[in-house]
Design a protein around this motif. Structure first.
Motif, mmCIF file in Angstrom:
data_model
loop_
_atom_site.group_PDB
_atom_site.id
_atom_site.type_symbol
_atom_site.label_atom_id
_atom_site.label_comp_id
_atom_site.label_asym_id
_atom_site.label_seq_id
_atom_site.Cartn_x
_atom_site.Cartn_y
_atom_site.Cartn_z
ATOM 1 N N VAL A 8 0.866 -1.186 0.000
ATOM 2 C CA VAL A 8 0.000 0.000 0.000
ATOM 3 C C VAL A 8 0.896 1.228 0.000
ATOM 4 C CG1 VAL A 8 -1.811 1.276 1.181
ATOM 5 C CG2 VAL A 8 -1.804 -1.228 1.253
ATOM 6 N N LEU A 9 0.823 2.005 -1.061
ATOM 7 C CA LEU A 9 1.627 3.222 -1.180
ATOM 8 C C LEU A 9 0.863 4.358 -0.498
ATOM 9 C CD1 LEU A 9 4.246 4.328 -2.424
ATOM 10 C CD2 LEU A 9 2.945 4.854 -4.487
ATOM 11 N N GLY A 216 -4.836 7.936 -0.489
ATOM 12 C CA GLY A 216 -4.597 9.266 0.066
ATOM 13 C C GLY A 216 -4.224 10.322 -0.954
ATOM 14 N N GLU A 217 -3.358 11.229 -0.525
ATOM 15 C CA GLU A 217 -3.025 12.405 -1.324
ATOM 16 C C GLU A 217 -2.260 12.064 -2.599
ATOM 17 O OE1 GLU A 217 -1.145 16.886 -0.576
ATOM 18 O OE2 GLU A 217 -1.087 15.364 1.001
ATOM 19 N N ALA A 218 -1.689 10.880 -2.675
ATOM 20 C CA ALA A 218 -0.985 10.479 -3.883
ATOM 21 C C ALA A 218 -1.937 10.292 -5.057
ATOM 22 C CB ALA A 218 -0.210 9.191 -3.634
ATOM 23 N N VAL A 219 -3.224 10.136 -4.757
ATOM 24 C CA VAL A 219 -4.251 9.925 -5.777
ATOM 25 C C VAL A 219 -4.877 11.266 -6.152
ATOM 26 C CG1 VAL A 219 -6.399 8.699 -6.316
ATOM 27 C CG2 VAL A 219 -4.698 7.636 -4.820
ATOM 28 N N TYR A 228 -11.842 17.309 5.037
ATOM 29 C CA TYR A 228 -12.200 16.367 3.974
ATOM 30 C C TYR A 228 -10.986 15.592 3.455
ATOM 31 C CZ TYR A 228 -16.613 18.901 3.948
ATOM 32 O OH TYR A 228 -17.803 19.472 4.316
ATOM 33 N N ASN A 229 -9.839 16.236 3.391
ATOM 34 C CA ASN A 229 -8.650 15.556 2.888
ATOM 35 C C ASN A 229 -8.112 14.535 3.898
ATOM 36 O OD1 ASN A 229 -8.078 16.957 0.208
ATOM 37 N ND2 ASN A 229 -8.348 18.696 1.594
ATOM 38 N N PHE A 230 -8.229 14.863 5.180
ATOM 39 C CA PHE A 230 -7.891 13.871 6.201
ATOM 40 C C PHE A 230 -8.826 12.664 6.078
ATOM 41 C CE2 PHE A 230 -6.130 17.571 8.669
ATOM 42 C CZ PHE A 230 -4.827 17.118 8.682
ATOM 43 N N GLN A 231 -10.116 12.954 5.937
ATOM 44 C CA GLN A 231 -11.090 11.870 5.856
ATOM 45 C C GLN A 231 -10.834 10.986 4.637
ATOM 46 O OE1 GLN A 231 -13.200 10.724 7.925
ATOM 47 N NE2 GLN A 231 -14.070 9.176 6.557
ATOM 48 N N TRP A 232 -10.475 11.619 3.518
ATOM 49 C CA TRP A 232 -10.162 10.843 2.315
ATOM 50 C C TRP A 232 -8.953 9.927 2.566
ATOM 51 C CZ3 TRP A 232 -10.746 8.342 -1.891
ATOM 52 C CH2 TRP A 232 -9.681 8.111 -2.765
ATOM 53 N N TRP A 234 -7.877 8.699 5.441
ATOM 54 C CA TRP A 234 -8.242 7.617 6.349
ATOM 55 C C TRP A 234 -9.166 6.597 5.669
ATOM 56 C CZ3 TRP A 234 -9.685 12.044 10.097
ATOM 57 C CH2 TRP A 234 -8.509 12.560 10.665
ATOM 58 N N ALA A 235 -10.162 7.092 4.933
ATOM 59 C CA ALA A 235 -11.143 6.200 4.313
ATOM 60 C C ALA A 235 -10.515 5.360 3.218
ATOM 61 C CB ALA A 235 -12.308 7.024 3.746
ATOM 62 N N SER A 236 -9.668 5.967 2.387
ATOM 63 C CA SER A 236 -9.025 5.192 1.328
ATOM 64 C C SER A 236 -8.058 4.165 1.927
ATOM 65 C CB SER A 236 -8.311 6.110 0.335
ATOM 66 O OG SER A 236 -7.308 6.899 0.966
ATOM 67 N N GLY A 237 -7.378 4.550 3.017
ATOM 68 C CA GLY A 237 -6.498 3.618 3.691
ATOM 69 C C GLY A 237 -7.256 2.445 4.287
#
Length: 244
Positions: A8-9, A216-219, A228-232, A234-237
């Motif tokens: 997982v990157l 995460g932010e790499a996407v 919202y970016n924190f939530q993204w 955590w949720a994607s992870g």
């Protein structure tokens, strides 16, 4: 070397390098031949051209409610003048929609027809100064700067319609072209990244490289201010973790 069935990157993006951020995730994605959306700084302050900055730098530290428009999006939050340009929530939000060379529109009195109010006040209290009138709605330093910029006479009663129109436009329809942004140094997020079409939307596994997940932010997924970016991240992870 470390061998694994799945990787997982989760190394983030390029924003705020002093905290250790790098473009490592993008380098890895390129190495595997994955498509990228051009990365750029997002949720970031604007910088101003030297002539405009010289005029506005004395306002550094002044904040005011505003509606800021860029790239077809508009945000009603506070605007902050800085030594480098403009910041504050409304500006940070708009920056994610702005492209280099485009104009940004600012309304410092959203929902108020300032020209109509100026004309009424000219007849009712003509001895009042334009700066004093504006200071009822804006911070005093900002009001003085706008009145001076519109070349307004000392009294409202001496202002013709052209002067009042200039003054109203400087409040309701101020348009400028940013020189740029402060870049990744202060950006809260990185826009762009690995193209979402490269990923399974349920597990974030890459379609071309089975066993490689990117989150995460790499996407190329970016949210507004407000967590919202924190939530993204955590949720994607979590989604990738469930698949692993």
């Amino acid at each position: 070397e470390v061998a694994a069935d799945r990787v997982v990157l989760a190394t983030g993006g390029k924003s705020i390098p002093k905290m250790g951020a790098t473009g490592y995730a993008l380098d890895v994605a390129r190495g595997f031949g994955l498509a990228l959306v051009e990365p750029r700084a997002g949720l970031v302050p604007f910088t101003l051209a030297p002539d405009l900055l010289e005029r506005l730098s004395p306002l550094a530290g002044v904040s005011a409610p505003a509606r800021v428009r860029a790239g077809g999006a508009a945000f009603d939050e506070s605007l902050l003048f800085t030594h480098r340009g403009l910041s504050g929530p409304a500006v940070l939000q708009a920056s994610s929609y702005w492209r280099e060379g485009e104009a940004v529109a600012v309304d410092l009195a959203p929902g108020v027809d300032l020209l109509a109010h100026l004309k009424t006040e000219r007849g009712r209290a003509g001895r009042q100064s334009p700066a004093a009138f504006l200071s009822e709605r804006l911070p005093a330093r900002l009001a003085r700067t706008l009145a001076e910029g519109a070349a307004a006479p000392p009294r409202l009663g001496d202002c013709n319609d052209a002067v009042l129109s200039r003054l109203a436009a400087s409040v309701n329809a101020w348009t400028f072209r940013p020189a740029g942004t402060e870049g990744y140094r202060t950006a809260e997020v990185m826009l762009g990244g690995v193209d979402t079409r490269e990923l399974d939307s349920r597990t974030f596994e890459t379609r071309k490289v089975p066993g490689l997940h990117i989150i995460g932010e790499a996407v190329d997924v970016t949210g507004w201010l407000g967590g919202y970016n924190f939530q993204w991240a955590w949720a994607s992870g979590w989604a990738a973790g469930q698949a692993v």
